[in-house]
Motif scaffolding. Structure first.
Motif, short mmCIF file in Angstrom:
data_model
loop_
_atom_site.label_atom_id
_atom_site.label_comp_id
_atom_site.label_asym_id
_atom_site.label_seq_id
_atom_site.Cartn_x
_atom_site.Cartn_y
_atom_site.Cartn_z
N ALA A 159 -1.26 -24.79 -4.56
CA ALA A 159 -1.98 -24.85 -3.28
C ALA A 159 -3.18 -25.79 -3.38
O ALA A 159 -3.46 -26.56 -2.45
CB ALA A 159 -2.43 -23.44 -2.87
N GLN A 160 -3.85 -25.75 -4.51
CA GLN A 160 -4.99 -26.64 -4.71
C GLN A 160 -4.55 -28.10 -4.75
O GLN A 160 -5.19 -28.97 -4.16
CB GLN A 160 -5.72 -26.28 -6.00
CG GLN A 160 -6.47 -24.96 -5.94
CD GLN A 160 -7.15 -24.63 -7.26
OE1 GLN A 160 -6.98 -25.33 -8.25
NE2 GLN A 160 -7.91 -23.54 -7.27
N ASN A 210 -7.43 -31.11 11.03
CA ASN A 210 -6.12 -31.73 10.85
C ASN A 210 -5.65 -31.79 9.41
O ASN A 210 -4.45 -31.83 9.15
CB ASN A 210 -6.12 -33.16 11.42
CG ASN A 210 -6.35 -33.19 12.92
OD1 ASN A 210 -6.26 -32.16 13.58
ND2 ASN A 210 -6.68 -34.34 13.46
N ILE A 211 -6.59 -31.81 8.47
CA ILE A 211 -6.21 -31.95 7.06
C ILE A 211 -6.41 -30.65 6.29
O ILE A 211 -5.51 -30.17 5.60
CB ILE A 211 -7.01 -33.09 6.40
CG1 ILE A 211 -6.68 -34.43 7.08
CG2 ILE A 211 -6.71 -33.16 4.90
CD1 ILE A 211 -7.49 -35.60 6.55
N VAL A 212 -7.61 -30.07 6.41
CA VAL A 212 -7.95 -28.92 5.57
C VAL A 212 -7.32 -27.63 6.08
O VAL A 212 -6.63 -26.91 5.33
CB VAL A 212 -9.48 -28.78 5.46
CG1 VAL A 212 -9.84 -27.50 4.71
CG2 VAL A 212 -10.07 -29.99 4.76
N MET A 234 -10.14 -39.65 1.51
CA MET A 234 -11.40 -40.13 0.96
C MET A 234 -11.31 -41.56 0.46
O MET A 234 -12.32 -42.27 0.41
CB MET A 234 -11.86 -39.22 -0.19
CG MET A 234 -12.25 -37.82 0.22
SD MET A 234 -12.68 -36.77 -1.20
CE MET A 234 -14.16 -37.59 -1.81
N ASP A 235 -10.13 -42.00 0.09
CA ASP A 235 -9.96 -43.31 -0.52
C ASP A 235 -10.44 -44.42 0.42
O ASP A 235 -9.94 -44.57 1.54
CB ASP A 235 -8.49 -43.52 -0.89
CG ASP A 235 -8.29 -44.81 -1.67
OD1 ASP A 235 -9.19 -45.19 -2.44
OD2 ASP A 235 -7.23 -45.45 -1.49
N GLY A 236 -11.42 -45.18 -0.03
CA GLY A 236 -11.92 -46.32 0.75
C GLY A 236 -12.79 -45.95 1.93
O GLY A 236 -13.08 -46.81 2.76
N ASP A 240 -4.36 -33.56 -2.78
CA ASP A 240 -3.65 -34.82 -2.51
C ASP A 240 -3.99 -35.36 -1.13
O ASP A 240 -4.24 -36.56 -0.95
CB ASP A 240 -2.14 -34.62 -2.64
CG ASP A 240 -1.71 -34.39 -4.09
OD1 ASP A 240 -2.51 -34.69 -5.00
OD2 ASP A 240 -0.59 -33.89 -4.31
N LYS A 241 -4.00 -34.48 -0.13
CA LYS A 241 -4.30 -34.90 1.24
C LYS A 241 -5.75 -35.39 1.36
O LYS A 241 -6.03 -36.40 2.01
CB LYS A 241 -4.08 -33.72 2.19
CG LYS A 241 -2.62 -33.35 2.43
CD LYS A 241 -1.98 -34.32 3.39
CE LYS A 241 -0.59 -33.85 3.78
NZ LYS A 241 0.05 -34.78 4.74
#
Length: 222
Positions: free
Chosen positions: A57-58, A40-42, A69-71, A63-64
């Motif tokens: 692109a990087q 779903n993300i990568v 990953m946060d928390g 950002d996604k």
């Protein structure tokens, strides 16, 4: 006594089974989270530009991923091409480096699905992950925007996983042991009643034997 011993054995076995089930569930949750991140993300952001190390692109992918990953229990995410090149990592020092893929990792990359294992810090590719200590690596095989196979590697904190396991065990094991204790308490009066009946039947049998012997003796005397 036998009943109590049986309950102790059953309780210990149930506790061990609960621990194994909780550990399996924690591992399943980690693999499920790895699959969600990969598909779903990568995958939607692994474009031809990312292969060319395009900064835009990087950044779009970074950002996604950092938002995810946060928390969370995620320590690191790497995206591998089928030739063993790291297309993306949250540690930019790894981007563009190439390492040989293990047979198990290549199988996941080619066949899809997920696989997990405790990180092997002796591998050269994990030189920057030694500060994490023991961690759980989840490998997920998926496709990029051009339908080329890619491998998404997610590192999860084992400490947090163990904490989640301990929390689940604290909730589940006491319930199982309490149920067994209640069952044991319900069996005590039943066992006492059965023992009393057996004793009464034994007394009645002895009385009948005594009467039969006395009757036989009286008959002989007559």
């Amino acid at each position: 006594v036998v009943s109590v011993m049986a309950l102790v054995v059953v309780g210990a076995t149930a506790a061990i089974v609960c621990v194994r089930v909780v550990q399996s569930q924690a591992l399943h949750q980690a693999e499920s989270s790895g699959k969600t991140i990969a598909t779903n993300i990568v995958a939607p952001l692994v474009t031809p530009e990312l292969y060319d190390l395009d900064p835009n692109a990087q950044k779009a992918l970074d950002d996604k991923i950092r938002l995810r990953m946060d928390g969370s229990t995620i320590l690191r995410i790497k995206v591998w091409s089928e030739d063993g090149r790291i297309l993306y990592s949250d540690d930019t020092r790894l981007i563009g480096q190439s390492y040989p893929l293990d047979p198990d990792d290549r199988r996941v990359l080619e066949e899809g699905g997920a696989d997990s294992d405790i990180s092997d810090l002796s591998k050269s590719e994990n030189s920057l992950e030694k500060t994490f200590g023991e961690s759980l690596e989840v490998y997920v095989g998926t496709k990029d925007t051009e339908q080329r196979p890619i491998l998404v590697e997610t590192y999860f904190s084992v400490g947090r996983l163990h904490a989640d396991e301990a929390a689940l065990i604290r909730r589940i094991v006491p319930v199982v042991l309490a149920a067994l204790l209640v069952l044991g308490l319900l069996l005590v009066p039943l066992a006492y009643t059965l023992a009393s009946r057996v004793a009464r039947y034994e007394r009645e049998r002895q009385a009948m034997i005594r009467l039969a012997v006395e009757a036989s003796s009286a008959e002989r005397r007559r």
